[in-house]
Design a protein around this motif. Structure first.
Motif, PDB file in Angstrom:
ATOM      1  N   GLU A   1      -7.772  -4.220   5.047  1.00 47.94           N
ATOM      2  CA  GLU A   1      -8.643  -3.405   4.517  1.00 47.94           C
ATOM      3  C   GLU A   1      -9.664  -2.871   5.609  1.00 47.94           C
ATOM      4  O   GLU A   1     -10.004  -1.721   5.549  1.00 47.94           O
ATOM      5  CB  GLU A   1      -9.515  -3.998   3.452  1.00 47.94           C
ATOM      6  CG  GLU A   1      -8.431  -4.285   2.170  1.00 47.94           C
ATOM      7  CD  GLU A   1      -8.052  -3.046   1.465  1.00 47.94           C
ATOM      8  OE1 GLU A   1      -8.645  -1.873   1.857  1.00 47.94           O
ATOM      9  OE2 GLU A   1      -7.131  -3.154   0.750  1.00 47.94           O
ATOM     10  N   LEU A   2      -9.799  -3.814   6.686  1.00 43.19           N
ATOM     11  CA  LEU A   2     -10.759  -3.246   7.839  1.00 43.19           C
ATOM     12  C   LEU A   2      -9.980  -2.321   8.820  1.00 43.19           C
ATOM     13  O   LEU A   2     -10.686  -1.923   9.796  1.00 43.19           O
ATOM     14  CB  LEU A   2     -11.418  -4.492   8.538  1.00 43.19           C
ATOM     15  CG  LEU A   2     -12.289  -5.429   7.561  1.00 43.19           C
ATOM     16  CD1 LEU A   2     -12.539  -6.559   8.147  1.00 43.19           C
ATOM     17  CD2 LEU A   2     -13.617  -4.619   7.495  1.00 43.19           C
ATOM     18  N   GLY A   3      -8.788  -2.356   8.783  1.00 44.64           N
ATOM     19  CA  GLY A   3      -7.790  -1.763   9.968  1.00 44.64           C
ATOM     20  C   GLY A   3      -7.665  -0.286   9.493  1.00 44.64           C
ATOM     21  O   GLY A   3      -8.262   0.172   8.520  1.00 44.64           O
ATOM     22  N   PRO A   4      -6.751   0.199  10.591  1.00 40.03           N
ATOM     23  CA  PRO A   4      -6.254   1.667  10.135  1.00 40.03           C
ATOM     24  C   PRO A   4      -5.866   2.286   9.021  1.00 40.03           C
ATOM     25  O   PRO A   4      -6.057   3.187   8.465  1.00 40.03           O
ATOM     26  CB  PRO A   4      -5.495   1.853  11.509  1.00 40.03           C
ATOM     27  CG  PRO A   4      -5.084   0.452  11.740  1.00 40.03           C
ATOM     28  CD  PRO A   4      -6.060  -0.432  11.745  1.00 40.03           C
ATOM     29  N   TYR A   5      -5.265   1.451   8.353  1.00 39.71           N
ATOM     30  CA  TYR A   5      -4.596   1.665   6.910  1.00 39.71           C
ATOM     31  C   TYR A   5      -5.574   1.344   5.623  1.00 39.71           C
ATOM     32  O   TYR A   5      -5.225   1.600   4.589  1.00 39.71           O
ATOM     33  CB  TYR A   5      -3.344   0.973   6.735  1.00 39.71           C
ATOM     34  CG  TYR A   5      -2.170   1.314   7.779  1.00 39.71           C
ATOM     35  CD1 TYR A   5      -2.404   2.519   8.347  1.00 39.71           C
ATOM     36  CD2 TYR A   5      -1.113   0.337   7.962  1.00 39.71           C
ATOM     37  CE1 TYR A   5      -0.941   2.711   9.239  1.00 39.71           C
ATOM     38  CE2 TYR A   5      -0.221   0.533   8.914  1.00 39.71           C
ATOM     39  CZ  TYR A   5      -0.378   1.788   9.455  1.00 39.71           C
ATOM     40  OH  TYR A   5       0.783   1.967  10.371  1.00 39.71           O
TER      41      TYR A   5
ATOM     42  N   GLY B   1     -11.150   1.764   3.722  1.00 36.60           N
ATOM     43  CA  GLY B   1     -12.746   1.957   4.560  1.00 36.60           C
ATOM     44  C   GLY B   1     -13.846   2.316   3.404  1.00 36.60           C
ATOM     45  O   GLY B   1     -13.893   1.749   2.343  1.00 36.60           O
ATOM     46  N   GLU B   2     -14.425   3.508   3.614  1.00 36.85           N
ATOM     47  CA  GLU B   2     -15.503   3.910   2.494  1.00 36.85           C
ATOM     48  C   GLU B   2     -15.103   4.280   1.252  1.00 36.85           C
ATOM     49  O   GLU B   2     -15.655   4.149   0.232  1.00 36.85           O
ATOM     50  CB  GLU B   2     -16.320   5.015   3.219  1.00 36.85           C
ATOM     51  CG  GLU B   2     -16.954   4.676   4.414  1.00 36.85           C
ATOM     52  CD  GLU B   2     -18.069   3.893   4.343  1.00 36.85           C
ATOM     53  OE1 GLU B   2     -18.751   4.012   3.541  1.00 36.85           O
ATOM     54  OE2 GLU B   2     -18.229   2.824   5.383  1.00 36.85           O
ATOM     55  N   GLY B   3     -13.816   4.651   1.153  1.00 38.53           N
ATOM     56  CA  GLY B   3     -13.092   5.127  -0.070  1.00 38.53           C
ATOM     57  C   GLY B   3     -12.934   3.916  -1.073  1.00 38.53           C
ATOM     58  O   GLY B   3     -12.393   4.182  -2.021  1.00 38.53           O
ATOM     59  N   GLY B   4     -12.887   2.768  -0.564  1.00 34.22           N
ATOM     60  CA  GLY B   4     -12.568   1.555  -1.322  1.00 34.22           C
ATOM     61  C   GLY B   4     -11.505   0.951  -0.936  1.00 34.22           C
ATOM     62  O   GLY B   4     -10.716   1.377  -0.014  1.00 34.22           O
ATOM     63  N   ALA B   5     -10.691  -0.054  -1.753  1.00 33.62           N
ATOM     64  CA  ALA B   5      -9.561  -0.727  -1.395  1.00 33.62           C
ATOM     65  C   ALA B   5      -8.266   0.085  -1.623  1.00 33.62           C
ATOM     66  O   ALA B   5      -8.141   1.058  -2.379  1.00 33.62           O
ATOM     67  CB  ALA B   5      -9.563  -2.061  -1.879  1.00 33.62           C
ATOM     68  N   SER B   6      -7.537  -0.248  -0.506  1.00 36.59           N
ATOM     69  CA  SER B   6      -6.071   0.582  -0.678  1.00 36.59           C
ATOM     70  C   SER B   6      -5.131  -0.256  -1.583  1.00 36.59           C
ATOM     71  O   SER B   6      -3.957   0.297  -1.670  1.00 36.59           O
ATOM     72  CB  SER B   6      -5.628   0.789   0.623  1.00 36.59           C
ATOM     73  OG  SER B   6      -5.505  -0.470   1.441  1.00 36.59           O
ATOM     74  N   LEU B   7      -5.637  -1.343  -1.974  1.00 34.09           N
ATOM     75  CA  LEU B   7      -4.845  -2.197  -2.800  1.00 34.09           C
ATOM     76  C   LEU B   7      -5.438  -2.932  -3.720  1.00 34.09           C
ATOM     77  O   LEU B   7      -6.715  -3.111  -3.478  1.00 34.09           O
ATOM     78  CB  LEU B   7      -4.456  -3.470  -1.977  1.00 34.09           C
ATOM     79  CG  LEU B   7      -3.494  -3.521  -0.771  1.00 34.09           C
ATOM     80  CD1 LEU B   7      -3.486  -4.604   0.280  1.00 34.09           C
ATOM     81  CD2 LEU B   7      -1.969  -2.977  -0.933  1.00 34.09           C
ATOM     82  N   LEU B   8      -4.982  -3.215  -4.795  1.00 32.64           N
ATOM     83  CA  LEU B   8      -5.687  -3.933  -5.945  1.00 32.64           C
ATOM     84  C   LEU B   8      -5.302  -5.336  -5.761  1.00 32.64           C
ATOM     85  O   LEU B   8      -4.473  -5.753  -5.284  1.00 32.64           O
ATOM     86  CB  LEU B   8      -5.224  -3.675  -7.307  1.00 32.64           C
ATOM     87  CG  LEU B   8      -5.304  -1.797  -7.624  1.00 32.64           C
ATOM     88  CD1 LEU B   8      -4.371  -1.734  -8.978  1.00 32.64           C
ATOM     89  CD2 LEU B   8      -6.618  -1.466  -7.528  1.00 32.64           C
TER      90      LEU B   8
ATOM     91  N   GLN C   1       0.852  -1.062  -0.084  1.00 34.75           N
ATOM     92  CA  GLN C   1       0.099  -0.012  -0.076  1.00 34.75           C
ATOM     93  C   GLN C   1       0.861   1.142   0.162  1.00 34.75           C
ATOM     94  O   GLN C   1       0.497   2.183  -0.785  1.00 34.75           O
ATOM     95  CB  GLN C   1      -1.039   0.011   1.211  1.00 34.75           C
ATOM     96  CG  GLN C   1      -1.537   1.320   1.396  1.00 34.75           C
ATOM     97  CD  GLN C   1      -2.701   1.341   2.474  1.00 34.75           C
ATOM     98  OE1 GLN C   1      -3.086   0.242   2.885  1.00 34.75           O
ATOM     99  NE2 GLN C   1      -3.228   2.461   2.793  1.00 34.75           N
ATOM    100  N   PHE C   2       1.932   1.312   0.975  1.00 36.07           N
ATOM    101  CA  PHE C   2       2.637   2.433   0.861  1.00 36.07           C
ATOM    102  C   PHE C   2       4.013   2.683   0.094  1.00 36.07           C
ATOM    103  O   PHE C   2       4.941   3.288   0.238  1.00 36.07           O
ATOM    104  CB  PHE C   2       3.115   2.597   2.436  1.00 36.07           C
ATOM    105  CG  PHE C   2       1.991   2.983   3.430  1.00 36.07           C
ATOM    106  CD1 PHE C   2       1.124   3.931   3.277  1.00 36.07           C
ATOM    107  CD2 PHE C   2       1.336   2.249   4.289  1.00 36.07           C
ATOM    108  CE1 PHE C   2      -0.014   3.998   4.002  1.00 36.07           C
ATOM    109  CE2 PHE C   2       0.359   1.945   4.927  1.00 36.07           C
ATOM    110  CZ  PHE C   2      -0.410   3.314   4.822  1.00 36.07           C
ATOM    111  N   GLY C   3       4.048   1.441  -1.048  1.00 38.29           N
ATOM    112  CA  GLY C   3       5.017   1.595  -2.069  1.00 38.29           C
ATOM    113  C   GLY C   3       6.317   1.187  -1.611  1.00 38.29           C
ATOM    114  O   GLY C   3       7.314   1.349  -2.226  1.00 38.29           O
TER     115      GLY C   3
END
Ligand code: ADP
Ligand code: MG
Length: 228
Positions: A80-84, A87-94, A62-64
């Motif tokens: 995905e459910l945790g602090p990083y 959330g509502e904005g969608g997945a932080s990872l593909l 996620q952070f590169g």
């Protein structure tokens, strides 16, 4: 030359990913069990492997810190459910490919003499020990079961045996660890296998290098299902 960094964890994820990498023409040049190095070169000068804890793979990607990684669905969803997480904005990872490796399931288990169904029926508060607090919270909330969650980092099976908890939420594959500890599986939460995870920025900027890798993985998976 575009560098590609792949995050893997030692053990079954690394071992089960090797054949897929090989199918993509990538050979890891050192054995993680024999070296203290955390960055392993490959036969492809533009590809390297970084060794991280299984639960850190999504964070690196996620952070590169890595462009791509391989992680169990348990670890990906907990992230995905945790602090990083997205959330509502969608997945932080593909998560483009289910690699079908490191298969197991996330389950609820209790001592054989604990009547889980009765406790749920009576609306009792259940003490649940787990490494997967986010997934467990979501599961019991969806079922309307009241739980007190206790976060552990390992040896979950011990919790019901010592009276720390009534139940655990943990990964099960053959069930032999549960059996050896006189625990029984009372509920299935999630089928788990390892997925390829990709940094969204890298997916765009490094598409030319990533696409052939993903195509090779998909071909290798299609070939192995055809042979199964
Ligand atoms: P760690 O103990 O550091 O979490 P593991 O190699 O035990 O590392 O687990 C890595 C991933 O492999 C887990 O997140 C899960 O997706 C999968 N896994 C864990 N236990 C099993 C198992 N018994 N059988 C198959 N896959 C498993
Ligand atoms: Mg383990």
């Amino acid at each position: 030359m575009t560098q590609l960094t792949l995050a893997l964890s030692k053990g079954r994820i690394f071992d089960d990913t090797l054949p897929l990498l090989r199918a993509a023409g990538i050979e890891v040049l050192e054995d993680p069990e024999k070296t203290r190095k955390l960055i392993l070169p490959t036969n492809q000068p533009d590809v390297r492997v970084v060794l991280v804890r299984a639960s850190d793979v999504p964070t690196y990607v996620q952070f590169g810190g890595a462009d791509v990684g391989v992680a169990g669905l348990d670890v990906v969803l907990e992230h995905e459910l945790g602090p990083y997480g997205g959330g509502e904005g969608g997945a932080s990872l593909l998560r483009p490919i289910d690699l079908g490796i490191a298969r197991c399931r996330l389950s609820v288990a209790t001592r054989a003499d604990f009547d889980y169904a009765a406790a749920v029926r009576q609306g009792a508060r259940i003490r649940v020990a787990t490494k997967y607090t986010q997934l467990a919270r979501q599961h019991f909330a969806d079922k309307g079961v009241h739980v007190d969650l206790i976060k552990l980092y390992g040896s979950m099976e011990l919790a019901p045996l010592t009276g720390l908890a009534d139940a655990i939420v943990d990964l099960v594959s053959t069930g032999s660890t549960l059996k050896a500890n006189h625990l029984v599986e009372v509920e299935d939460i999630l089928p788990v296998s390892a997925h390829l995870v990709v940094n969204p920025g890298a997916a765009k900027l490094k598409r030319v290098r990533l696409q052939p890798l993903m195509d090779a993985f998909r071909r290798a998976l299609a070939a192995s299902t055809a042979n199964a």
